[in-house]
Design a protein around this motif. Structure first.
Motif, PDB file in Angstrom:
ATOM      1  N   ALA A 257       0.844  -1.197   0.000  1.00 20.24           N
ATOM      2  CA  ALA A 257       0.000   0.000   0.000  1.00 20.24           C
ATOM      3  C   ALA A 257       0.877   1.243   0.000  1.00 20.24           C
ATOM      4  O   ALA A 257       1.932   1.272   0.642  1.00 20.24           O
TER       5      ALA A 257
ATOM      6  N   ARG B  75      -0.794  -4.850   0.116  1.00 19.51           N
ATOM      7  CA  ARG B  75      -0.144  -5.297   1.346  1.00 19.51           C
ATOM      8  C   ARG B  75      -0.168  -4.133   2.343  1.00 19.51           C
ATOM      9  O   ARG B  75       0.579  -3.171   2.218  1.00 19.51           O
ATOM     10  N   ILE B  76      -1.020  -4.286   3.343  1.00 21.46           N
ATOM     11  CA  ILE B  76      -1.230  -3.235   4.327  1.00 21.46           C
ATOM     12  C   ILE B  76      -0.336  -3.419   5.544  1.00 21.46           C
ATOM     13  O   ILE B  76       0.345  -2.503   5.992  1.00 21.46           O
TER      14      ILE B  76
ATOM     15  N   ASN C 282       0.412  -0.422   8.008  1.00 20.44           N
ATOM     16  CA  ASN C 282       0.309   0.892   7.390  1.00 20.44           C
ATOM     17  C   ASN C 282      -1.161   1.321   7.352  1.00 20.44           C
ATOM     18  O   ASN C 282      -1.721   1.658   6.319  1.00 20.44           O
ATOM     19  N   TYR C 283      -1.792   1.261   8.533  1.00 25.34           N
ATOM     20  CA  TYR C 283      -3.187   1.679   8.683  1.00 25.34           C
ATOM     21  C   TYR C 283      -3.406   2.079  10.128  1.00 25.34           C
ATOM     22  O   TYR C 283      -2.861   1.461  11.050  1.00 25.34           O
TER      23      TYR C 283
ATOM     24  N   SER D 270      -0.161   0.247  14.861  1.00 27.44           N
ATOM     25  CA  SER D 270      -0.081   1.048  13.640  1.00 27.44           C
ATOM     26  C   SER D 270       1.285   1.699  13.485  1.00 27.44           C
ATOM     27  O   SER D 270       1.897   2.155  14.459  1.00 27.44           O
TER      28      SER D 270
ATOM     29  N   VAL E 246      -7.980   5.348   2.986  1.00 25.54           N
ATOM     30  CA  VAL E 246      -8.415   4.065   2.418  1.00 25.54           C
ATOM     31  C   VAL E 246      -9.689   4.250   1.609  1.00 25.54           C
ATOM     32  O   VAL E 246      -9.861   3.629   0.546  1.00 25.54           O
TER      33      VAL E 246
ATOM     34  N   PRO F 292      -7.190  -6.459   0.940  1.00 29.27           N
ATOM     35  CA  PRO F 292      -6.062  -6.118   1.804  1.00 29.27           C
ATOM     36  C   PRO F 292      -5.283  -7.353   2.232  1.00 29.27           C
ATOM     37  O   PRO F 292      -5.848  -8.450   2.344  1.00 29.27           O
TER      38      PRO F 292
ATOM     39  N   ILE G 144      -9.635  -4.176   9.006  1.00 31.75           N
ATOM     40  CA  ILE G 144      -9.078  -3.814   7.696  1.00 31.75           C
ATOM     41  C   ILE G 144     -10.012  -4.242   6.573  1.00 31.75           C
ATOM     42  O   ILE G 144     -10.140  -3.549   5.551  1.00 31.75           O
TER      43      ILE G 144
END
Length: 366
Positions: free
Chosen positions: A43, A71-72, A75-76, A85, A95, A111, A178
């Motif tokens: 991401a 690919r999260i 990164n959220y 996080s 998002v 995700p 997610i």
């Protein structure tokens, strides 16, 4: 007779119309036959979000990409577990911009968070085990100051213990949040290159069958996702026998997890990656009753052969097996910003100008 044949040809041309010749001469594109035409990448960071959204509109959609795996990881900005996080991670509003762009282009967005394996990289422990060290499958293996491979500990990436009684509470919270944020009907759990599993010194896993442990974790994740009608996607390498096939410890398993291929639910999507050879393993997965996607990386000629193989597998398959061959997914293993620099020619690879991620993508997804 010649005049009669010429007259008949002229009449036929008039009946078919001016576009008939162009249509018959149109080159066959095997991508057209594939249900899934995917693209997998990390991401983007916040500062690169707008350019990545432009990339979705101007490059992914025209190449007929219909599935985007992002690919999260962390990164959220998780509300359920903000302690996990990354600093400066994507917000729910960020998002939403990605989701909206994909909806506009009819692209399914999925995700990914690496689960089970890949809980560390080189000398760094990733967020899950950094915050919850009690989940570590191998707490006695200390992260080196200077990482090298091979090493005495057999350390590639750390794993969490799938039998720890508290790990799934955290993992399920992350999955649900997610997936809700991305409005997704599927979730990619990674699960590739798992070297640490069922370690003898683990008080919970020691002495247990490694294939059973791997299959158990796949089933646990799958069953949780199924409660909300979501599908589990994983990489396929741990389900291949590295010794018998000669594929080795990276693209296949040398620690006996491969027997899990007969133990996992049949609705799990297998992302079958091979980067240096066009191995024919989609046939193996299909014949095990599993849906499979072929995944190239950076070698255009390998990717083209894999595309031709997938097309042929579908054309030559029985009616029962044809639906198992789902399609192709380009994988990108650099950050989104670095890939876009390469893709748009802002930076080049001085070591190899042919075998690059962008060249493979452009060759396969013409």
């Amino acid at each position: 007779m010649r005049k009669l044949l010429s007259l008949l040809s002229l009449c036929l041309l008039l009946l078919l119309g001016p576009h008939s010749h162009a249509q018959s001469a149109k080159k066959y594109n095997p991508l057209d036959s594939l249900p899934i035409r995917g693209f997998c990448i990390g991401a983007p960071f916040v500062q690169g979000l707008d350019e990545f959204i432009t990339f979705i509109h101007k490059d992914l959609a025209p190449r007929h990409i219909n599935t985007l795996v992002l690919r999260i990881d962390y990164n959220y900005q998780y509300k359920s577990h903000p302690e996990l996080s990354d600093s400066g991670a994507l917000s729910k509003q960020d998002v939403a911009k990605l989701v909206r762009a994909c909806k506009e282009e009819h692209i399914r967005i999925i995700p990914q968070v690496n689960l089970l394996g890949h809980q560390s990289w080189a000398g760094k422990v990733n967020n899950l085990l950094r915050v919850y060290p009690q989940f570590d499958e191998t707490p006695w293996v200390k992260m080196p100051e200077h990482y090298v491979w091979p090493n005495a500990d057999g350390l590639y990436c750390k794993s969490y213990c799938p039998l720890h009684p508290e790990v799934h509470k955290v993992v399920f919270d992350i999955i649900d949040e997610i997936c809700d944020a991305f409005e997704s009907t599927a979730f990619h759990a990674g699960m590739d290159e798992v070297f640490y599993i069922g370690e003898a010194k683990c008080p919970r896993c020691g002495g247990r069958d490694k294939a059973g442990l791997f299959a158990g974790e796949v089933s646990t994740l799958r069953n949780h996702l199924a409660e909300k009608q979501r599908q589990l996607w994983i990489w396929g390498d741990r389900l291949l026998d590295g010794k018998t096939t000669g594929m080795g410890m990276w693209e296949a398993s040398m620690n006996n997890t491969y027997r899990a291929v007969d133990l996992i639910p049949k609705d799990v999507m297998i992302c079958d990656w091979h980067y240096d050879r066009p191995d024919k393993t989609p046939v193996y997965f299909a014949m095990k009753g599993l849906h499979v996607i072929t995944c190239p990386w950076r070698k255009p000629q390998v990717g083209i052969i894999q595309l031709e193989d997938m097309d042929r597998f579908r054309r030559d398959a029985t009616p029962e097996l044809k639906p198992m061959y789902e399609g192709m997914m380009q994988t990108i293993w650099s950050p989104a910003g670095a890939f876009l620099d390469e893709y748009y020619g802002r930076k080049t690879n001085p070591r190899d100008s042919v075998n690059t991620q962008s060249n493979c993508f452009k060759a396969v997804f013409k």
